[in-house]
Design a protein around this motif. Structure first.
Motif, PDB file in Angstrom:
ATOM      1  N   ARG A  10      -5.956  -6.354 -10.783  1.00  0.00           N
ATOM      2  CA  ARG A  10      -4.736  -5.552 -10.563  1.00  0.00           C
ATOM      3  C   ARG A  10      -3.931  -6.120  -9.400  1.00  0.00           C
ATOM      4  NH1 ARG A  10      -5.528  -4.814  -5.313  1.00  0.00           N
ATOM      5  NH2 ARG A  10      -7.188  -3.424  -4.709  1.00  0.00           N
ATOM      6  N   ALA A  12      -1.383  -4.387  -6.589  1.00  0.00           N
ATOM      7  CA  ALA A  12      -1.177  -3.001  -6.144  1.00  0.00           C
ATOM      8  C   ALA A  12      -0.192  -2.941  -4.975  1.00  0.00           C
ATOM      9  CB  ALA A  12      -2.531  -2.400  -5.743  1.00  0.00           C
ATOM     10  N   PRO A  13       1.075  -3.258  -5.219  1.00  0.00           N
ATOM     11  CA  PRO A  13       2.023  -3.306  -4.101  1.00  0.00           C
ATOM     12  C   PRO A  13       2.443  -1.918  -3.614  1.00  0.00           C
ATOM     13  CG  PRO A  13       3.180  -3.701  -6.164  1.00  0.00           C
ATOM     14  CD  PRO A  13       1.715  -3.591  -6.516  1.00  0.00           C
ATOM     15  N   SER A  14       2.747  -1.845  -2.339  1.00  0.00           N
ATOM     16  CA  SER A  14       3.258  -0.606  -1.736  1.00  0.00           C
ATOM     17  C   SER A  14       4.780  -0.730  -1.650  1.00  0.00           C
ATOM     18  CB  SER A  14       2.698  -0.436  -0.326  1.00  0.00           C
ATOM     19  OG  SER A  14       1.294  -0.417  -0.373  1.00  0.00           O
ATOM     20  N   GLU A  46       1.480   1.632  -5.212  1.00  0.00           N
ATOM     21  CA  GLU A  46       0.760   2.391  -4.172  1.00  0.00           C
ATOM     22  C   GLU A  46       1.788   3.098  -3.280  1.00  0.00           C
ATOM     23  OE1 GLU A  46      -2.659   0.166  -2.639  1.00  0.00           O
ATOM     24  OE2 GLU A  46      -3.483   0.682  -4.604  1.00  0.00           O
ATOM     25  N   TYR A 184      -5.248   4.447   2.829  1.00  0.00           N
ATOM     26  CA  TYR A 184      -5.321   3.279   1.933  1.00  0.00           C
ATOM     27  C   TYR A 184      -6.756   3.053   1.438  1.00  0.00           C
ATOM     28  CZ  TYR A 184      -6.320  -1.631   1.029  1.00  0.00           C
ATOM     29  OH  TYR A 184      -6.816  -2.779   0.487  1.00  0.00           O
ATOM     30  N   VAL A 188      -7.446   3.378  -2.542  1.00  0.00           N
ATOM     31  CA  VAL A 188      -7.581   2.129  -3.313  1.00  0.00           C
ATOM     32  C   VAL A 188      -8.972   2.035  -3.947  1.00  0.00           C
ATOM     33  CG1 VAL A 188      -8.428   0.466  -1.582  1.00  0.00           C
ATOM     34  CG2 VAL A 188      -6.696  -0.245  -3.198  1.00  0.00           C
ATOM     35  N   THR A 201      -8.672  -8.632  -6.542  1.00  0.00           N
ATOM     36  CA  THR A 201      -8.110  -9.836  -5.935  1.00  0.00           C
ATOM     37  C   THR A 201      -7.068  -9.408  -4.910  1.00  0.00           C
ATOM     38  OG1 THR A 201      -6.322 -10.016  -7.532  1.00  0.00           O
ATOM     39  CG2 THR A 201      -8.383 -11.068  -8.114  1.00  0.00           C
ATOM     40  N   ARG A 202      -7.074 -10.038  -3.777  1.00  0.00           N
ATOM     41  CA  ARG A 202      -6.052  -9.786  -2.762  1.00  0.00           C
ATOM     42  C   ARG A 202      -6.185 -10.849  -1.680  1.00  0.00           C
ATOM     43  NH1 ARG A 202      -8.802  -4.136  -1.774  1.00  0.00           N
ATOM     44  NH2 ARG A 202     -10.728  -4.816  -0.833  1.00  0.00           N
ATOM     45  N   LEU A 206      -7.176  -8.997   3.955  1.00  0.00           N
ATOM     46  CA  LEU A 206      -7.809  -7.697   3.683  1.00  0.00           C
ATOM     47  C   LEU A 206      -9.317  -7.827   3.482  1.00  0.00           C
ATOM     48  CD1 LEU A 206      -5.001  -6.100   1.515  1.00  0.00           C
ATOM     49  CD2 LEU A 206      -5.847  -5.268   3.718  1.00  0.00           C
TER      50      LEU A 206
END
Ligand code: GLU
Length: 276
Positions: A10, A12-14, A46, A184, A188, A201-202, A206
């Motif tokens: 995924r 998952a932008p804020s 997000e 968060y 998440v 994945t990120r 993080l």
């Protein structure tokens, strides 16, 4: 031999700032790792960042991803999931694993807190005292109790290898904010489980958060995904790319007529040179 199950990844932008190149790279990593083996790539907005959240940016994000040539399935945004966060927070409180904290930022700074990988590490002031009931409280994870409850545990990063859970880098993180039933970390973790994400994945910035997330999965009985923390794109100054340091937004480049698929191809080449 059975084929491995294709991954679910995924992005998952804020929506509290426009997407820049670093986000583009993250989205491409998640997309490609799913698609290369017939998996699913999800988009989750997000949007629980209170006043910083700008809902109109979600549409811009979708246009950016399309421009880069990515295909995704969108899952519900975080703002629709608050009840599940509240339920999980209650379950953790019932296990005695959270404590209320009424410290202000200034008090935390003054309590000679140690600098961790994501800012100051909370010095634990409220762990040992009755909270000031005149002030709204956040709820923090009691990391010693959490570690005692889960016992030794390892999580797996595709690049860095097996990681024994260690909460020292972030300390007693906030899991429930003053204004929201989650932070968060809690949101998440719950969402990735609810969405069936099997490969998180990120960016490598993080990495430390995954120790917290693996802990929460164990405490809440959620399945453990695998992780893939990719190296970050750095600007010419060696600093992480971010809009505030002058990296142009993807939307500006898109609106300026640049070819998004070409940019995505260049990012894929850069990714190779970053060693993933
Ligand atoms: N919303 C988070 C961010 O934009 C997602 C981080 C993650 O992928 O876990 O930084």
């Amino acid at each position: 031999m059975d084929r491995p199950t294709p991954p679910v990844t995924r992005f998952a932008p804020s929506p509290n700032g426009r997407l820049h190149l670093g986000h583009g790279l993250s989205a491409i990593v998640a997309h490609d790792l799913a698609k290369v083996s017939g998996g699913r790539f999800l988009l989750r907005i997000e949007d629980i960042d209170g006043p910083r959240s700008r809902p109109e940016l979600a549409d811009e994000f979708r246009r950016d991803l399309e421009w880069l040539g990515l295909e995704w399935e969108e899952v519900p945004a975080q703002s629709t999931r608050l009840a599940s966060y509240a339920a999980a927070a209650e379950a953790l409180k019932a296990q005695g694993l959270l404590y209320p904290c009424t410290c202000t930022r200034k008090e935390i700074e003054e309590a000679s807190a140690v600098e961790g990988s994501d800012g100051l590490i909370y010095p634990g002031t409220c762990k040992h005292r009755a909270p000031n009931s005149d002030r709204p409280a956040t709820w923090r994870l009691n990391s010693e109790k959490a570690l005692a409850a889960i016992g030794p545990l390892v999580w797996e990063d595709a690049i860095a290898g097996p990681q024994p859970v260690d909460l020292a880098a972030l300390g007693d993180v906030v899991l429930v904010r003053k204004d929201l039933p989650a932070s968060y970390h809690l949101a998440v973790t719950l969402d990735d489980a609810a969405d069936g994400v099997t490969l998180v994945t990120r960016g490598a910035d993080l990495f430390a958060a995954s120790h917290v997330h693996r802990t929460l999965q164990a405490l809440l009985g959620l399945p453990a995904p695998r992780w893939h923390h990719h190296p970050l794109l750095l600007g010419p100054d060696g600093e992480k790319l971010a809009k505030r340091r002058g990296s142009p937004a993807l939307a500006e480049r898109r609106e300026g007529g640049e070819d998004g698929r070409m940019l995505a191809a260049q990012l894929r080449v850069q990714l190779l040179s970053l060693g993933t």
